[in-house]
Design a protein around this motif. Structure first.
Motif, PDB file in Angstrom:
ATOM      1  N   UNK A   1       0.811  -1.197   0.103  1.00  0.00           N
ATOM      2  CA  UNK A   1       0.046   0.073   0.076  1.00  0.00           C
ATOM      3  C   UNK A   1       0.703   1.200   0.030  1.00  0.00           C
ATOM      4  N   UNK A   2       1.933   1.254   0.807  1.00  0.00           N
ATOM      5  CA  UNK A   2       2.711   2.277   1.075  1.00  0.00           C
ATOM      6  C   UNK A   2       3.598   2.353  -0.366  1.00  0.00           C
ATOM      7  N   UNK A   3       3.944   1.537  -1.166  1.00  0.00           N
ATOM      8  CA  UNK A   3       4.719   1.646  -2.294  1.00  0.00           C
ATOM      9  C   UNK A   3       3.754   2.101  -3.306  1.00  0.00           C
ATOM     10  N   UNK A   4       2.789   1.654  -3.223  1.00  0.00           N
ATOM     11  CA  UNK A   4       1.868   2.174  -4.409  1.00  0.00           C
ATOM     12  C   UNK A   4       1.044   3.580  -4.199  1.00  0.00           C
ATOM     13  N   UNK A   5       1.430   4.232  -3.101  1.00  0.00           N
ATOM     14  CA  UNK A   5       1.083   5.713  -2.936  1.00  0.00           C
ATOM     15  C   UNK A   5       1.667   6.272  -4.234  1.00  0.00           C
ATOM     16  N   UNK A   6       2.950   6.186  -4.523  1.00  0.00           N
ATOM     17  CA  UNK A   6       3.742   6.983  -5.307  1.00  0.00           C
ATOM     18  C   UNK A   6       4.089   6.245  -6.616  1.00  0.00           C
ATOM     19  N   UNK A   7       3.732   4.928  -6.897  1.00  0.00           N
ATOM     20  CA  UNK A   7       3.935   4.202  -7.968  1.00  0.00           C
ATOM     21  C   UNK A   7       2.802   3.459  -8.690  1.00  0.00           C
ATOM     22  N   UNK A   8       2.784   3.671  -9.933  1.00  0.00           N
ATOM     23  CA  UNK A   8       1.653   3.225 -10.629  1.00  0.00           C
ATOM     24  C   UNK A   8       1.743   1.475 -10.782  1.00  0.00           C
ATOM     25  N   UNK A   9       3.098   0.827 -10.948  1.00  0.00           N
ATOM     26  CA  UNK A   9       3.040  -0.509 -10.827  1.00  0.00           C
ATOM     27  C   UNK A   9       4.249  -0.662  -9.955  1.00  0.00           C
ATOM     28  N   UNK A  10       4.627  -1.972  -9.506  1.00  0.00           N
ATOM     29  CA  UNK A  10       5.715  -2.198  -8.522  1.00  0.00           C
ATOM     30  C   UNK A  10       7.087  -1.549  -8.993  1.00  0.00           C
ATOM     31  N   UNK A  11       7.551  -1.673 -10.307  1.00  0.00           N
ATOM     32  CA  UNK A  11       8.649  -0.982 -10.733  1.00  0.00           C
ATOM     33  C   UNK A  11       8.351   0.093 -11.576  1.00  0.00           C
ATOM     34  N   UNK A  12       8.008   1.232 -11.065  1.00  0.00           N
ATOM     35  CA  UNK A  12       7.977   2.450 -11.840  1.00  0.00           C
ATOM     36  C   UNK A  12       6.532   2.324 -12.661  1.00  0.00           C
TER      37      UNK A  12
END
Lengths: 200, 200
Positions: free
Chosen positions: B141-152
């Protein structure tokens, strides 16, 4: 220069130090104690939201987590990671085997028994893990009957990853007496050029 | 043609089928029921001594185990796996996160509750796993706050691997209500070209 957030007696951290040394890459160690909460501080979670070591910080500040992903990153272009498609995939196969079928049982029992000295407090989990750790060792033993290293005749990061907790498995009450091929392979790994020991 | 030993409602097997379909690669499914012991027969153990599906068999009979290693093998050279060193390593980071911090808690609870219908028989383990599964979802959840997919900004096998058990997490009694970024990402994954659903 790389910075490596790590704990000396963690096998996952040792993997990375071993490869960095074998590749003769300079790095700065940042000791980070799992057991006293240093991977759960606000500062550390900003670097790795999953709150784990090892964590590699590149020169430009970018970060990389997960011991086996760090091994792949550092080994790229070296003799420790085959370029060709199928042997490359086999290295990954063993890296995933290590993290899914080996580490959760062998490393975890070692941590409770040897690092924390709290076998009694985790007796049920240690007992439940033990046969699963033995099953992983049995898979390794069978594979090493016909293979010098995990992927063919060449030492690779698959060997580094599996060596890290196998060579200290006795600290988790795993007896390697019935695994002669594993013991022979441990010796071959420890005889590699620029091998270093785990801390502690 | 590839042969894939697999089970229809296994997320680990679904990952591979989804990628094979998105890459438009022909393959033959070999249904292999984990729960009735079909991964523990002498014949199957000769193919994968670790006794697990998915198992990919290449045209020439060579085998490859571990779902995420298979994803890497098949995705090589495609848009689903970056070539460049650092984003490639980040894909691996998330693949190892999935197998170590996510699957053992989310997939396992789903298997006991939904596939085996035996929540009562595994109540203590389900309860112990639940917060660990939630912790993995919180990292996502935290990662996807600023990322559309998991790697960029680009859909990759990191998304495929994490989608497999996250989109059926409710079947393991995980409520995604508090994870709006995860839900948005699940939608983006399901809207990818040539997406297919899990079986069962």
């Amino acid at each position: 220069m790389y910075r490596l957030y790590e704990m000396g007696d963690s096998g996952n951290c040792y993997k990375v130090r071993l490869l960095l040394h074998q590749l003769d890459l300079a790095y700065k160690r940042v000791p980070t104690d799992i057991f006293s909460g240093e991977t759960r501080t606000k500062e550390f979670l900003a670097l790795n939201p999953n709150g784990r070591v090892p964590l590699l910080v590149l020169n430009d500040g970018r970060t990389l987590a997960e011991s086996n992903a760090i091994l792949c990153y550092l080994a790229r272009g070296s003799n420790y990671l085959p370029v060709e498609s199928y042997p490359h995939a086999l290295v990954l196969q063993w890296l995933f085997f290590e993290q899914y079928s080996h580490e959760p049982f062998i490393a975890t029992n070692r941590a409770w028994i040897h690092l924390l000295g709290d076998a009694d407090g985790h007796a049920a989990q240690i007992e439940a893990n033990h046969p699963r750790g033995l099953a992983a060792l049995a898979v390794m033993e069978q594979h090493l009957k016909t293979s010098k290293f995990f992927v063919g005749d060449d030492y690779s990061i698959a060997d580094i990853a599996l060596y890290a907790y196998t060579h200290v498995a006795h600290q988790g009450n795993y007896d390697l007496g019935n695994f002669p091929n594993v013991r022979g392979w441990l010796n071959r790994v420890s005889e590699q050029s620029r091998h270093i020991a785990i801390d502690g």
